[in-house]
Design a protein around this motif. Structure first.
Motif, PDB file in Angstrom:
ATOM      1  N   ASN A  30       0.979  -1.230  -0.110  1.00 18.60           N
ATOM      2  CA  ASN A  30      -0.126   0.223  -0.005  1.00 18.60           C
ATOM      3  C   ASN A  30       0.858   1.282   0.090  1.00 18.60           C
ATOM      4  OD1 ASN A  30      -1.746   2.169   0.447  1.00 18.60           O
ATOM      5  ND2 ASN A  30      -3.172   0.883   1.712  1.00 18.60           N
ATOM      6  N   TRP A  31       1.217   1.866  -1.227  1.00 17.73           N
ATOM      7  CA  TRP A  31       2.079   2.881  -1.108  1.00 17.73           C
ATOM      8  C   TRP A  31       1.624   4.231  -0.644  1.00 17.73           C
ATOM      9  CZ3 TRP A  31       7.002   1.694  -2.058  1.00 17.73           C
ATOM     10  CH2 TRP A  31       7.167   0.548  -2.778  1.00 17.73           C
ATOM     11  N   ASN A  32       0.263   4.357  -0.886  1.00 16.95           N
ATOM     12  CA  ASN A  32       0.035   5.734  -0.268  1.00 16.95           C
ATOM     13  C   ASN A  32      -0.056   5.594   1.470  1.00 16.95           C
ATOM     14  OD1 ASN A  32      -1.296   6.595  -2.646  1.00 16.95           O
ATOM     15  ND2 ASN A  32      -3.195   5.400  -2.546  1.00 16.95           N
ATOM     16  N   LEU A  33      -0.327   4.435   2.198  1.00 17.85           N
ATOM     17  CA  LEU A  33       0.154   4.390   3.530  1.00 17.85           C
ATOM     18  C   LEU A  33       1.492   4.305   3.621  1.00 17.85           C
ATOM     19  CD1 LEU A  33      -1.087   3.790   6.310  1.00 17.85           C
ATOM     20  CD2 LEU A  33      -0.835   1.538   5.881  1.00 17.85           C
ATOM     21  N   THR A  34       2.406   3.781   2.907  1.00 19.18           N
ATOM     22  CA  THR A  34       3.722   3.943   3.076  1.00 19.18           C
ATOM     23  C   THR A  34       4.345   5.254   2.998  1.00 19.18           C
ATOM     24  OG1 THR A  34       4.073   1.990   1.929  1.00 19.18           O
ATOM     25  CG2 THR A  34       5.943   3.248   2.153  1.00 19.18           C
ATOM     26  N   ASP A  35       3.887   6.224   2.002  1.00 15.68           N
ATOM     27  CA  ASP A  35       4.005   7.465   1.948  1.00 15.68           C
ATOM     28  C   ASP A  35       3.607   8.269   3.044  1.00 15.68           C
ATOM     29  OD1 ASP A  35       5.276   9.787   0.720  1.00 15.68           O
ATOM     30  OD2 ASP A  35       3.385  10.220  -0.090  1.00 15.68           O
ATOM     31  N   LEU A  36       2.384   7.743   3.626  1.00 15.27           N
ATOM     32  CA  LEU A  36       1.817   8.805   4.708  1.00 15.27           C
ATOM     33  C   LEU A  36       2.871   8.670   6.009  1.00 15.27           C
ATOM     34  CD1 LEU A  36      -0.330  10.248   6.125  1.00 15.27           C
ATOM     35  CD2 LEU A  36      -1.570   8.141   6.434  1.00 15.27           C
ATOM     36  N   VAL A  37       3.349   7.247   6.551  1.00 17.79           N
ATOM     37  CA  VAL A  37       4.162   6.897   7.452  1.00 17.79           C
ATOM     38  C   VAL A  37       5.481   7.683   7.338  1.00 17.79           C
ATOM     39  CG1 VAL A  37       5.186   5.054   8.575  1.00 17.79           C
ATOM     40  CG2 VAL A  37       2.908   4.682   7.768  1.00 17.79           C
ATOM     41  N   ASN A  38       6.033   7.695   6.158  1.00 12.23           N
ATOM     42  CA  ASN A  38       7.149   8.191   5.894  1.00 12.23           C
ATOM     43  C   ASN A  38       7.179   9.828   6.144  1.00 12.23           C
ATOM     44  OD1 ASN A  38      10.201   8.448   4.964  1.00 12.23           O
ATOM     45  ND2 ASN A  38       9.071   9.707   3.227  1.00 12.23           N
ATOM     46  N   THR A  39       6.324  10.536   5.878  1.00 11.38           N
ATOM     47  CA  THR A  39       6.056  11.935   5.987  1.00 11.38           C
ATOM     48  C   THR A  39       5.758  12.145   7.204  1.00 11.38           C
ATOM     49  OG1 THR A  39       3.950  11.762   5.193  1.00 11.38           O
ATOM     50  CG2 THR A  39       5.453  12.297   3.419  1.00 11.38           C
ATOM     51  N   GLY A  40       4.742  11.407   7.984  1.00  7.30           N
ATOM     52  CA  GLY A  40       4.596  11.545   9.222  1.00  7.30           C
ATOM     53  C   GLY A  40       5.714  11.706  10.221  1.00  7.30           C
ATOM     54  N   LEU A  41       6.356  10.224  10.070  1.00  4.55           N
ATOM     55  CA  LEU A  41       7.668  10.243  10.866  1.00  4.55           C
ATOM     56  C   LEU A  41       8.654  11.151  10.692  1.00  4.55           C
ATOM     57  CD1 LEU A  41       7.882   6.311  10.947  1.00  4.55           C
ATOM     58  CD2 LEU A  41       7.194   7.772  12.759  1.00  4.55           C
ATOM     59  N   SER A  42       8.703  11.661   9.450  1.00  5.27           N
ATOM     60  CA  SER A  42       9.896  12.652   9.232  1.00  5.27           C
ATOM     61  C   SER A  42       9.530  13.835   9.656  1.00  5.27           C
ATOM     62  CB  SER A  42      10.147  12.709   7.538  1.00  5.27           C
ATOM     63  OG  SER A  42      10.414  11.495   6.907  1.00  5.27           O
ATOM     64  N   THR A  43       8.154  14.394   9.623  1.00  7.27           N
ATOM     65  CA  THR A  43       7.749  15.510  10.231  1.00  7.27           C
ATOM     66  C   THR A  43       7.909  15.496  11.868  1.00  7.27           C
ATOM     67  OG1 THR A  43       6.013  15.714   8.598  1.00  7.27           O
ATOM     68  CG2 THR A  43       5.940  17.074  10.657  1.00  7.27           C
ATOM     69  N   PHE A  44       7.820  14.535  12.269  1.00 12.67           N
ATOM     70  CA  PHE A  44       7.875  14.262  13.883  1.00 12.67           C
ATOM     71  C   PHE A  44       9.383  14.378  14.302  1.00 12.67           C
ATOM     72  CE2 PHE A  44       8.872  11.558  17.645  1.00 12.67           C
ATOM     73  CZ  PHE A  44       8.151  12.256  18.625  1.00 12.67           C
ATOM     74  N   PHE A  45      10.223  13.706  13.652  1.00 12.03           N
ATOM     75  CA  PHE A  45      11.545  13.425  14.004  1.00 12.03           C
ATOM     76  C   PHE A  45      12.423  14.788  13.689  1.00 12.03           C
ATOM     77  CE2 PHE A  45      10.888   8.689  14.220  1.00 12.03           C
ATOM     78  CZ  PHE A  45      11.312   8.531  15.595  1.00 12.03           C
ATOM     79  N   PHE A  46      12.045  15.342  12.312  1.00 12.68           N
ATOM     80  CA  PHE A  46      12.788  16.575  12.317  1.00 12.68           C
ATOM     81  C   PHE A  46      12.606  17.812  13.131  1.00 12.68           C
ATOM     82  CE2 PHE A  46      14.060  15.828   7.601  1.00 12.68           C
ATOM     83  CZ  PHE A  46      15.173  16.203   7.732  1.00 12.68           C
ATOM     84  N   PHE A  47      11.150  17.926  13.554  1.00 11.61           N
ATOM     85  CA  PHE A  47      10.623  18.710  14.504  1.00 11.61           C
ATOM     86  C   PHE A  47      11.864  18.406  16.031  1.00 11.61           C
ATOM     87  CE2 PHE A  47       8.116  19.638  18.391  1.00 11.61           C
ATOM     88  CZ  PHE A  47       8.189  21.139  18.182  1.00 11.61           C
ATOM     89  N   ILE A  48      11.719  17.252  16.311  1.00  7.51           N
ATOM     90  CA  ILE A  48      12.464  16.812  17.748  1.00  7.51           C
ATOM     91  C   ILE A  48      13.785  17.252  17.514  1.00  7.51           C
ATOM     92  CG2 ILE A  48      13.021  15.011  19.243  1.00  7.51           C
ATOM     93  CD1 ILE A  48      10.192  16.155  19.486  1.00  7.51           C
ATOM     94  N   ALA A  49      14.511  16.795  16.216  1.00  8.44           N
ATOM     95  CA  ALA A  49      16.026  16.981  15.798  1.00  8.44           C
ATOM     96  C   ALA A  49      16.393  18.792  16.175  1.00  8.44           C
ATOM     97  CB  ALA A  49      16.463  16.359  14.865  1.00  8.44           C
TER      98      ALA A  49
END
Length: 211
Positions: free
Chosen positions: A117-136
């Motif tokens: 499910n590439w739509n879900l894969t892209d969603l997970v990647n963008t969500g995690l990247s948003t969170f970790f870029f904010f923390i970092a």
């Protein structure tokens, strides 16, 4: 000299022989369109995706993550170094994963693996990247020594977080739309199957033929 009938017979024999040789020849003319034979192994660049909103966001994410990673790599001294190491890991991971997804989507390689499910894969990647870029970025901003490279890394880190956040919002909408389309397709298939089964029940002649 050959008369007219002989010439007509000769022409007929020649055309028949040419048809037989053409049919038996292994070098048959191909009907494959030229556009499908271009490229390496059928690969082609999807310019519509790259020109669209999601494609542009992916390009911006890759460039921002790359710039942030380069900025953090230019820092030679740090104390403490935990924030720097964490920011380096986040920017490098986002660059690799997002770059791979951009390559898959721009070349339509994801269509060859429909099991994912590439739509879900892209969603997970963008969500995690948003969170970790904010923390970092927050951690690096709190622990930096006010050098130019560290400030630049923090700025590009927050910019990357903002772009990933916009992509996450659009990815959620796209995933919800695809989920609704899939559920409606499944329900229509179920209704069609139920309708066909009822038609078989109400038509006894079909049952007698099957028996």
């Amino acid at each position: 000299m050959r008369n007219g009938d002989d010439l007509e017979g000769f022409d007929g024999e020649a055309s028949s022989a040419s048809m037989i040789s053409a049919a038996s020849s292994p070098y048959q003319p191909t009907t494959e369109p030229v556009s499908q034979r271009r490229g390496l192994g059928g690969l082609r660049c999807d310019l519509d995706y790259l020109r669209g909103t999601l494609g542009r966001l992916k390009l911006a994410e890759v460039l921002l993550a790359l710039t942030a990673f380069i900025c953090i790599e230019t820092i030679m001294e740090c104390s403490p170094c935990e924030g720097l190491y964490f920011f380096e890991f986040v920017s490098c991971s986002a660059l690799v994963v997002t770059g791979a997804l951009l390559l898959l989507f721009s070349l339509n390689l994801h269509t060859r693996i429909p099991q994912i499910n590439w739509n879900l894969t892209d969603l997970v990647n963008t969500g995690l990247s948003t969170f970790f870029f904010f923390i970092a970025s927050v951690v690096l901003a709190a622990l930096n020594h006010k050098t130019g490279a560290e400030i630049a890394a923090v700025v590009f880190g927050f910019l990357a977080m903002a772009v990933y956040a916009v992509n996450t919002f659009l990815a959620v909408q796209k995933w919800q739309l695809s989920s609704r389309q899939q559920s409606s397709r499944q329900s229509s298939d179920y209704i069609r199957a139920r309708t066909e089964s009822r038609e078989v029940v109400h038509r006894p002649e079909i049952q007698r033929l099957d028996a």
